[in-house]
Write a protein that holds these residues in place. Sequence first.
Motif, PDB file in Angstrom:
ATOM      1  N   MET A   1       0.833  -1.176   0.000  1.00  0.00           N
ATOM      2  CA  MET A   1       0.000   0.000   0.000  1.00  0.00           C
ATOM      3  C   MET A   1       0.882   1.245   0.000  1.00  0.00           C
ATOM      4  SD  MET A   1      -3.381   0.595   1.891  1.00  0.00           S
ATOM      5  CE  MET A   1      -4.349   1.950   1.423  1.00  0.00           C
ATOM      6  N   LEU A   2       0.474   2.235  -0.761  1.00  0.00           N
ATOM      7  CA  LEU A   2       1.242   3.467  -0.848  1.00  0.00           C
ATOM      8  C   LEU A   2       1.097   4.300   0.421  1.00  0.00           C
ATOM      9  CD1 LEU A   2       0.478   4.721  -4.467  1.00  0.00           C
ATOM     10  CD2 LEU A   2       2.557   3.638  -3.638  1.00  0.00           C
ATOM     11  N   THR A   3       2.226   4.785   0.904  1.00  0.00           N
ATOM     12  CA  THR A   3       2.204   5.697   2.047  1.00  0.00           C
ATOM     13  C   THR A   3       2.040   7.124   1.528  1.00  0.00           C
ATOM     14  OG1 THR A   3       4.576   6.108   2.008  1.00  0.00           O
ATOM     15  CG2 THR A   3       3.820   4.172   3.276  1.00  0.00           C
ATOM     16  N   THR A   4       1.773   8.039   2.442  1.00  0.00           N
ATOM     17  CA  THR A   4       1.692   9.459   2.070  1.00  0.00           C
ATOM     18  C   THR A   4       3.016   9.908   1.471  1.00  0.00           C
ATOM     19  OG1 THR A   4       0.084   9.860   3.811  1.00  0.00           O
ATOM     20  CG2 THR A   4       1.258  11.784   2.958  1.00  0.00           C
ATOM     21  N   PHE A   5       4.119   9.443   2.050  1.00  0.00           N
ATOM     22  CA  PHE A   5       5.446   9.781   1.515  1.00  0.00           C
ATOM     23  C   PHE A   5       5.601   9.269   0.086  1.00  0.00           C
ATOM     24  CE2 PHE A   5       9.849   8.754   0.600  1.00  0.00           C
ATOM     25  CZ  PHE A   5      10.472   9.965   0.852  1.00  0.00           C
ATOM     26  N   ASP A   6       5.204   8.019  -0.165  1.00  0.00           N
ATOM     27  CA  ASP A   6       5.291   7.442  -1.507  1.00  0.00           C
ATOM     28  C   ASP A   6       4.533   8.301  -2.514  1.00  0.00           C
ATOM     29  OD1 ASP A   6       6.730   5.235  -0.534  1.00  0.00           O
ATOM     30  OD2 ASP A   6       4.915   4.018  -0.311  1.00  0.00           O
ATOM     31  N   LYS A   7       3.348   8.732  -2.130  1.00  0.00           N
ATOM     32  CA  LYS A   7       2.527   9.545  -3.031  1.00  0.00           C
ATOM     33  C   LYS A   7       3.210  10.885  -3.329  1.00  0.00           C
ATOM     34  CE  LYS A   7      -1.796   7.410  -1.553  1.00  0.00           C
ATOM     35  NZ  LYS A   7      -3.073   7.602  -0.864  1.00  0.00           N
ATOM     36  N   GLU A   8       3.777  11.505  -2.316  1.00  0.00           N
ATOM     37  CA  GLU A   8       4.499  12.759  -2.533  1.00  0.00           C
ATOM     38  C   GLU A   8       5.692  12.531  -3.454  1.00  0.00           C
ATOM     39  OE1 GLU A   8       5.401  15.141   0.992  1.00  0.00           O
ATOM     40  OE2 GLU A   8       3.821  14.045   2.042  1.00  0.00           O
ATOM     41  N   LEU A   9       6.414  11.459  -3.213  1.00  0.00           N
ATOM     42  CA  LEU A   9       7.576  11.119  -4.039  1.00  0.00           C
ATOM     43  C   LEU A   9       7.166  10.877  -5.489  1.00  0.00           C
ATOM     44  CD1 LEU A   9      10.565  10.374  -4.372  1.00  0.00           C
ATOM     45  CD2 LEU A   9       9.994   8.077  -3.507  1.00  0.00           C
ATOM     46  N   ARG A  22      22.992  14.757  -8.897  1.00  0.00           N
ATOM     47  CA  ARG A  22      22.357  13.888  -7.893  1.00  0.00           C
ATOM     48  C   ARG A  22      20.901  14.312  -7.722  1.00  0.00           C
ATOM     49  NH1 ARG A  22      25.757  13.805  -2.788  1.00  0.00           N
ATOM     50  NH2 ARG A  22      24.198  12.304  -2.175  1.00  0.00           N
ATOM     51  N   PRO A  23      20.071  13.979  -8.706  1.00  0.00           N
ATOM     52  CA  PRO A  23      18.678  14.444  -8.658  1.00  0.00           C
ATOM     53  C   PRO A  23      17.903  13.924  -7.448  1.00  0.00           C
ATOM     54  CG  PRO A  23      18.961  12.779 -10.353  1.00  0.00           C
ATOM     55  CD  PRO A  23      20.333  13.137  -9.857  1.00  0.00           C
ATOM     56  N   PHE A  24      18.218  12.718  -6.983  1.00  0.00           N
ATOM     57  CA  PHE A  24      17.465  12.161  -5.873  1.00  0.00           C
ATOM     58  C   PHE A  24      17.847  12.810  -4.545  1.00  0.00           C
ATOM     59  CE2 PHE A  24      17.519   8.887  -9.202  1.00  0.00           C
ATOM     60  CZ  PHE A  24      16.176   8.951  -9.518  1.00  0.00           C
ATOM     61  N   VAL A  38      14.964   8.111  -0.250  1.00  0.00           N
ATOM     62  CA  VAL A  38      14.317   8.281  -1.555  1.00  0.00           C
ATOM     63  C   VAL A  38      14.659   7.092  -2.456  1.00  0.00           C
ATOM     64  CG1 VAL A  38      14.329   9.655  -3.680  1.00  0.00           C
ATOM     65  CG2 VAL A  38      14.135  10.782  -1.454  1.00  0.00           C
ATOM     66  N   LEU A  39      15.927   6.721  -2.507  1.00  0.00           N
ATOM     67  CA  LEU A  39      16.341   5.608  -3.370  1.00  0.00           C
ATOM     68  C   LEU A  39      15.728   4.282  -2.920  1.00  0.00           C
ATOM     69  CD1 LEU A  39      20.066   6.628  -3.900  1.00  0.00           C
ATOM     70  CD2 LEU A  39      18.193   6.772  -5.574  1.00  0.00           C
ATOM     71  N   GLU A  40      15.652   4.063  -1.615  1.00  0.00           N
ATOM     72  CA  GLU A  40      15.037   2.833  -1.096  1.00  0.00           C
ATOM     73  C   GLU A  40      13.551   2.762  -1.461  1.00  0.00           C
ATOM     74  OE1 GLU A  40      15.821   2.811   3.112  1.00  0.00           O
ATOM     75  OE2 GLU A  40      17.989   2.678   2.776  1.00  0.00           O
ATOM     76  N   ARG A  41      12.843   3.872  -1.299  1.00  0.00           N
ATOM     77  CA  ARG A  41      11.408   3.881  -1.622  1.00  0.00           C
ATOM     78  C   ARG A  41      11.182   3.692  -3.118  1.00  0.00           C
ATOM     79  NH1 ARG A  41       8.866   1.499   1.413  1.00  0.00           N
ATOM     80  NH2 ARG A  41       6.967   2.227   0.427  1.00  0.00           N
ATOM     81  N   LEU A  42      12.007   4.330  -3.943  1.00  0.00           N
ATOM     82  CA  LEU A  42      11.863   4.157  -5.394  1.00  0.00           C
ATOM     83  C   LEU A  42      12.106   2.702  -5.783  1.00  0.00           C
ATOM     84  CD1 LEU A  42      13.555   7.398  -6.745  1.00  0.00           C
ATOM     85  CD2 LEU A  42      11.122   6.808  -6.835  1.00  0.00           C
ATOM     86  N   ILE A  51       6.028   1.567 -10.221  1.00  0.00           N
ATOM     87  CA  ILE A  51       6.836   2.240 -11.241  1.00  0.00           C
ATOM     88  C   ILE A  51       7.274   1.181 -12.234  1.00  0.00           C
ATOM     89  CG2 ILE A  51       8.971   3.485 -11.731  1.00  0.00           C
ATOM     90  CD1 ILE A  51       8.886   4.560  -8.863  1.00  0.00           C
ATOM     91  N   ARG A  52       7.004   1.423 -13.503  1.00  0.00           N
ATOM     92  CA  ARG A  52       7.459   0.493 -14.543  1.00  0.00           C
ATOM     93  C   ARG A  52       8.784   0.957 -15.107  1.00  0.00           C
ATOM     94  NH1 ARG A  52       7.019  -0.161 -20.192  1.00  0.00           N
ATOM     95  NH2 ARG A  52       6.076   1.870 -20.345  1.00  0.00           N
TER      96      ARG A  52
END
Length: 149
Positions: A1-9, A22-24, A38-42, A51-52
Motif C-alpha cells: 500500500m502506498l504511504t503518504t510519503f510514496d505519493k508525494e515522491l 544527484r537528482p534524488f 528516496v532511493l530505497e522507496r523508489l 513504477i514500470r
Amino acid sequence: MLTTFDKELLNIIQTRLPIEPRPFAKVAEWLDVDEATVLERLSWLKDHSYIRRLGAFFDSACLGYVSTLAAVKVRAACIEAVAEAINAYPGVTHNYEREGEYNLWFTLLTSEQAEQDRTLAAISSLPGVDGLISLPATEKYKVSVEFNL
C-alpha cells in the motif's frame, strides 16, 4: 500500500525530477529526508510495480528516430509468448493486450526505417502471429499524463 510519503515522491518524480548530478538528493531535500530513503522507496515502488520505468521523454523525431504503433493478430494460446518476444526488442516502449481481432498492440521506436521494417518482419513471423499492421503517426499530438496522488 502506498504511504503518504510514496505519493508525494511519485508526484515529484513524474514531472519535477531535476536534471543535475544527484537528482534524488535534491528530491530528498524537498521531502526533508535523506537521499538513501528516496532511493530505497523508489526501489520498493519499482519492485512492487508502482513504477514500470523511470526515464526522460525525448522528441524522438527531432533526434532522427522513427516510430509506429503496431497491432498484431495473435492466436489466444500464444498471447503470452508473443508478448514476451515483442518485449525483448529494445525499441518497444509499450505492449498491451486488447479485445478484438488485432489483440496485441505495441509501440516501436527505432533509429531508422530499415531497422523498424526488420523488427516488424521478425515479429510478423513469430509462431502464433496471424497478422500485423503498422500504424505510423501522420500527425503529432502532445500527450502528457500526470497522476496526482
